[in-house]
Design a protein around this motif. Sequence first.
Motif, mmCIF file in Angstrom:
data_model
loop_
_atom_site.group_PDB
_atom_site.id
_atom_site.type_symbol
_atom_site.label_atom_id
_atom_site.label_comp_id
_atom_site.label_asym_id
_atom_site.label_seq_id
_atom_site.Cartn_x
_atom_site.Cartn_y
_atom_site.Cartn_z
ATOM 1 N N VAL A 199 33.990 49.118 38.785
ATOM 2 C CA VAL A 199 33.379 47.800 39.666
ATOM 3 C C VAL A 199 31.782 47.647 38.867
ATOM 4 O O VAL A 199 30.723 48.488 38.615
ATOM 5 N N SER A 200 31.436 46.730 38.810
ATOM 6 C CA SER A 200 30.459 46.355 37.577
ATOM 7 C C SER A 200 29.127 47.003 38.657
ATOM 8 O O SER A 200 29.147 46.210 40.286
ATOM 9 N N GLU A 252 30.205 41.778 41.226
ATOM 10 C CA GLU A 252 30.939 40.714 40.906
ATOM 11 C C GLU A 252 32.832 40.797 40.551
ATOM 12 O O GLU A 252 33.451 39.484 40.094
ATOM 13 N N ARG A 253 32.915 42.085 39.757
ATOM 14 C CA ARG A 253 33.763 42.314 39.156
ATOM 15 C C ARG A 253 34.577 43.595 39.543
ATOM 16 O O ARG A 253 34.287 44.870 39.619
ATOM 17 N N ARG A 277 32.700 43.140 29.652
ATOM 18 C CA ARG A 277 32.982 42.534 31.033
ATOM 19 C C ARG A 277 34.558 42.199 31.409
ATOM 20 O O ARG A 277 34.810 41.706 33.102
ATOM 21 N N ASP A 278 34.581 40.790 30.861
ATOM 22 C CA ASP A 278 35.895 39.825 30.721
ATOM 23 C C ASP A 278 36.968 40.723 30.669
ATOM 24 O O ASP A 278 37.716 39.863 30.339
ATOM 25 N N GLY A 279 36.835 41.946 29.363
ATOM 26 C CA GLY A 279 38.366 42.599 29.499
ATOM 27 C C GLY A 279 38.800 42.250 28.562
ATOM 28 O O GLY A 279 39.664 41.896 27.135
ATOM 29 N N VAL A 323 45.464 47.392 33.318
ATOM 30 C CA VAL A 323 43.783 46.941 34.535
ATOM 31 C C VAL A 323 44.224 45.228 34.960
ATOM 32 O O VAL A 323 44.192 44.691 33.975
ATOM 33 N N VAL A 324 43.726 45.745 36.327
ATOM 34 C CA VAL A 324 43.791 44.324 37.085
ATOM 35 C C VAL A 324 42.555 43.858 37.393
ATOM 36 O O VAL A 324 41.447 44.643 37.811
ATOM 37 N N ILE A 325 41.971 42.403 36.584
ATOM 38 C CA ILE A 325 39.996 41.871 37.126
ATOM 39 C C ILE A 325 40.202 41.126 38.133
ATOM 40 O O ILE A 325 41.400 40.525 38.231
ATOM 41 N N TYR A 326 39.759 41.207 39.505
ATOM 42 C CA TYR A 326 39.397 40.931 40.171
ATOM 43 C C TYR A 326 38.057 40.599 40.587
ATOM 44 O O TYR A 326 37.130 40.853 40.048
ATOM 45 N N ALA A 327 37.876 39.512 41.227
ATOM 46 C CA ALA A 327 36.538 38.898 41.344
ATOM 47 C C ALA A 327 36.321 39.294 42.686
ATOM 48 O O ALA A 327 36.727 39.860 43.483
#
Length: 366
Positions: free
Chosen positions: A184-185, A189-190, A258-260, A206-210
């Motif tokens: 987690v950031s 937030e991520r 941060r955005d992958g 890797v799946v990124i979620y808000a």
Amino acid sequence: MKFPFRNLQTSRLLSLACAVLLVACAAPPEPSSTADKSPLVWPQLPDQPRLAYETVLRSAADIAPPELDKDKLMRALSGASALSERPVFEKAAAIVARQGRIYVADLRTESIIVFDVPRRRLFRFGQRAPNALGKPAGLALDHQSNVYVADSKRRQVLVFDSLGLFLRAIGGPADLDRPTGVAVSRDGERIYAVDRSYNESNNHRVVIYAKDGTKLKIIGTRGSGEGQFNVPLQAATGPDGTLYVLDSGNFRVQAFDRDGNFLRTFGQLGVNPGNFARPRGIAVDDDGNVYVTDASFNNFQVFNQAGQLLLAVGQGGGVNNPGKFGMLSGIAVDETGRIYAVDQLFNKVEVFRRLSEKEGRQMLSQ
């Protein structure tokens, strides 16, 4: 405070009442020790020591206050038993630590064990329906000390507060096959769910979620190219927002923004310093140094942000001694710089602290 690994390649939390740190070397030299109970330190003298062993965490007795004579008498008269020294976890997979609380994910008891050092107590959570854990395989913390648990059986990331109160679930079987890690950031937030999936699947990703659970992006598929994965296991974020993913089947660490978006990679299969054989856990400290455990070497290696090896610590051993491991798994670094390493064979968490320049020089002069 910068990690004190200056020139180690060539020369080689507040204050916790009980802290845990495990440090040694990828190969000899052995940690220095003497029969007069001098502190265990690494590297070995005459090099300047940088790390010192503090303690081991296995049971409630390890963080309990010293028992007074009158309390011993009352316990004897009442027939009450002393605190058990039996390990409270049976197969620890992951660990995180912040502000004196050390959280350990235990696969067999399907729970999170918490060593609450400031309050000198131990508790566990994640066993209460309907939000009981099934197979907690990965852990992460945000800046508010919320605990993120990657659950391989539920195929979700479950979020709890610092005391174990369930907050929300992120993802699910529609998104995740077999999540084994989470990061987690720092601002929360991520959320990055590491989907190890299955050997026959191409969904190694890797799946990124808000923060609210909205799926933002999927990083990678199965492969060996940049941004691809082969059995990714764990992940961690750095202070600058960089995401580091332990791509274990490719024997490397991959870094993303941060955005992958892919940034760089380091590591390869081998037996030399800086190589990997069976990488299992990853952590990043507040200076951006990256820590990777290896269950084959039974050490952890420390790299800078560019992937340059700074130090390798720990070694295999058939006897449960400080700095000796049987099967390393998770690793964590807290805000004080203490390093926490989990050994599944010996059911222990070992932790060492960094030595200041002054302390290291004093040891050299003794």
